[in-house]
Design an enzyme around this catalytic site. Structure first.
Site, short mmCIF file in Angstrom:
data_model
loop_
_atom_site.label_atom_id
_atom_site.label_comp_id
_atom_site.label_asym_id
_atom_site.label_seq_id
_atom_site.Cartn_x
_atom_site.Cartn_y
_atom_site.Cartn_z
N GLN A 173 0.11 5.69 11.52
CA GLN A 173 0.32 6.22 10.17
C GLN A 173 1.78 6.63 9.98
O GLN A 173 2.33 7.37 10.81
CB GLN A 173 -0.58 7.42 9.89
CG GLN A 173 -2.04 7.07 9.69
CD GLN A 173 -2.84 7.12 10.97
OE1 GLN A 173 -2.30 7.44 12.03
NE2 GLN A 173 -4.12 6.81 10.89
N GLY A 174 2.40 6.18 8.85
CA GLY A 174 3.81 6.49 8.59
C GLY A 174 4.74 5.41 9.05
O GLY A 174 5.91 5.37 8.68
N ASP A 175 4.24 4.49 9.89
CA ASP A 175 5.02 3.30 10.26
C ASP A 175 4.82 2.20 9.23
O ASP A 175 5.57 1.22 9.20
CB ASP A 175 4.59 2.77 11.64
CG ASP A 175 4.95 3.71 12.77
OD1 ASP A 175 6.08 4.25 12.74
OD2 ASP A 175 4.12 3.92 13.67
N SER A 176 3.81 2.36 8.40
CA SER A 176 3.46 1.37 7.37
C SER A 176 4.69 0.91 6.60
O SER A 176 5.56 1.72 6.25
CB SER A 176 2.49 1.98 6.37
OG SER A 176 1.22 2.07 6.95
N HIS B 107 0.82 -1.22 0.00
CA HIS B 107 0.00 0.00 0.00
C HIS B 107 0.85 1.26 0.00
O HIS B 107 0.33 2.35 -0.28
CB HIS B 107 -1.04 -0.02 1.14
CG HIS B 107 -0.57 0.44 2.48
ND1 HIS B 107 -0.32 -0.41 3.53
CD2 HIS B 107 -0.33 1.68 2.95
CE1 HIS B 107 0.05 0.30 4.58
NE2 HIS B 107 0.05 1.57 4.26
N ASP C 189 -0.39 -7.46 1.64
CA ASP C 189 0.14 -6.08 1.65
C ASP C 189 1.66 -6.10 1.83
O ASP C 189 2.18 -5.75 2.89
CB ASP C 189 -0.55 -5.28 2.76
CG ASP C 189 -0.23 -3.80 2.68
OD1 ASP C 189 0.36 -3.36 1.67
OD2 ASP C 189 -0.58 -3.08 3.64
#
Ligand code: 4AZ
Length: 256
Positions: A207-210, A71, A116
């Site tokens: 969010q942003g650790d993805s 993603h 993912d």
């Protein structure tokens, strides 16, 4: 309410976040509950950058191969991407490499978030050191309740518009796929066979650790993928299950 959804979507896009259809974003919750750390403790961690800004995390798998989330790589071209390795800070230090190519899992589905996972090939080889090191892939899913840690430069609360410059980590416990889909938690059938969960009270990826690493027993067991908010009770963080996706990663790393 509508405004909040749009606001979160904008924030989410900036950091490569993903919220599967059917899950309303949650604006509270709070690497949430984490501690600042240095790259020597997580030398496989990289910052994936898009147009010069941090967008996602990732893990050094080989000297020229990064594992991240599919993603994080939707509707992007390799030329807009770079990877910073070997620094505790996403915006300075270490080394920066261009992205030569990437490959998303062919079975990735943005609605369900299955598969993912993605691999990136760098324009050159990272030199291994105390701050840059490869990490191996789990062969077996870790046991339910196993200790794990997740690191990254993601937001420190759900929906936040700023990220920390210094790497953060948090210790969590594995919640197995079956447990995560059970009535002990609130996701139900949204948890699929390519997913594994992890949680601890008040602690989570965000969010942003993805794309970043969930590590247990010295190997990569998960890739930060999604969740309902961050550190929300009954909603563990959801990760791509590396043991299940291991063969795909090995093959993709050879062909990307
Ligand atoms: C995201 O949107 C995200 N709490 C990443 C991880 C988690 C939730 C959301 C896990 O990128």
């Amino acid at each position: 309410m509508f405004k909040f959804v749009i606001l979160l979507s904008v924030v989410a896009c900036a950091f490569g976040a993903a919220i599967p259809e059917g899950l309303l974003p949650q604006l509270d919750g709070r690497i949430v509950g984490g501690t600042a750390t240095t790259i020597s403790s997580f030398p496989w961690q990289i910052s994936l950058q898009r147009n010069g800004g941090h967008s996602c995390g990732g893990s050094v798998f080989r000297s020229n191969i990064i594992v991240t989330a599919a993603h994080c790589l939707q509707s992007v071209s390799a030329s807009s991407l770079q990877v910073r390795a070997g620094s505790s800070y996403w915006n300075s230090g270490g080394v920066v490499f261009k992205v030569a190519s990437f490959r998303n899992h062919e079975g990735y589905n943005a609605k369900t978030m299955v598969n993912d996972i993605a691999v990136i090939r760098l324009s050159g080889n990272l030199g291994m050191s105390s701050t840059i090191r490869t990490i191996g892939l789990a062969s077996n899913a870790p046991a339910n309740g196993a200790a794990a840690s997740v690191s990254g430069w993601g937001t420190q609360s759900s929906g936040s518009s700023s990220i920390p410059t210094q790497l953060q980590f948090v210790n969590v416990k594995i919640v197995g796929q079956a447990q995560c889909a059970s009535s002990s938690y609130s996701y139900g059938s949204q948890i699929r066979s390519t997913m594994i969960c992890a949680s601890a009270p008040g602690k989570d990826s965000c969010q942003g650790d993805s794309g970043g690493p969930l590590v247990s027993g010295g190997v990569l067991v998960g890739v930060v993928s999604w969740g309902y908010g961050c550190a929300a009770s009954n909603y563990p963080g959801v990760y791509a299950d590396v043991a299940v996706l291991r063969n795909w990663v090995n093959n993709a790393a050879n062909s990307v």
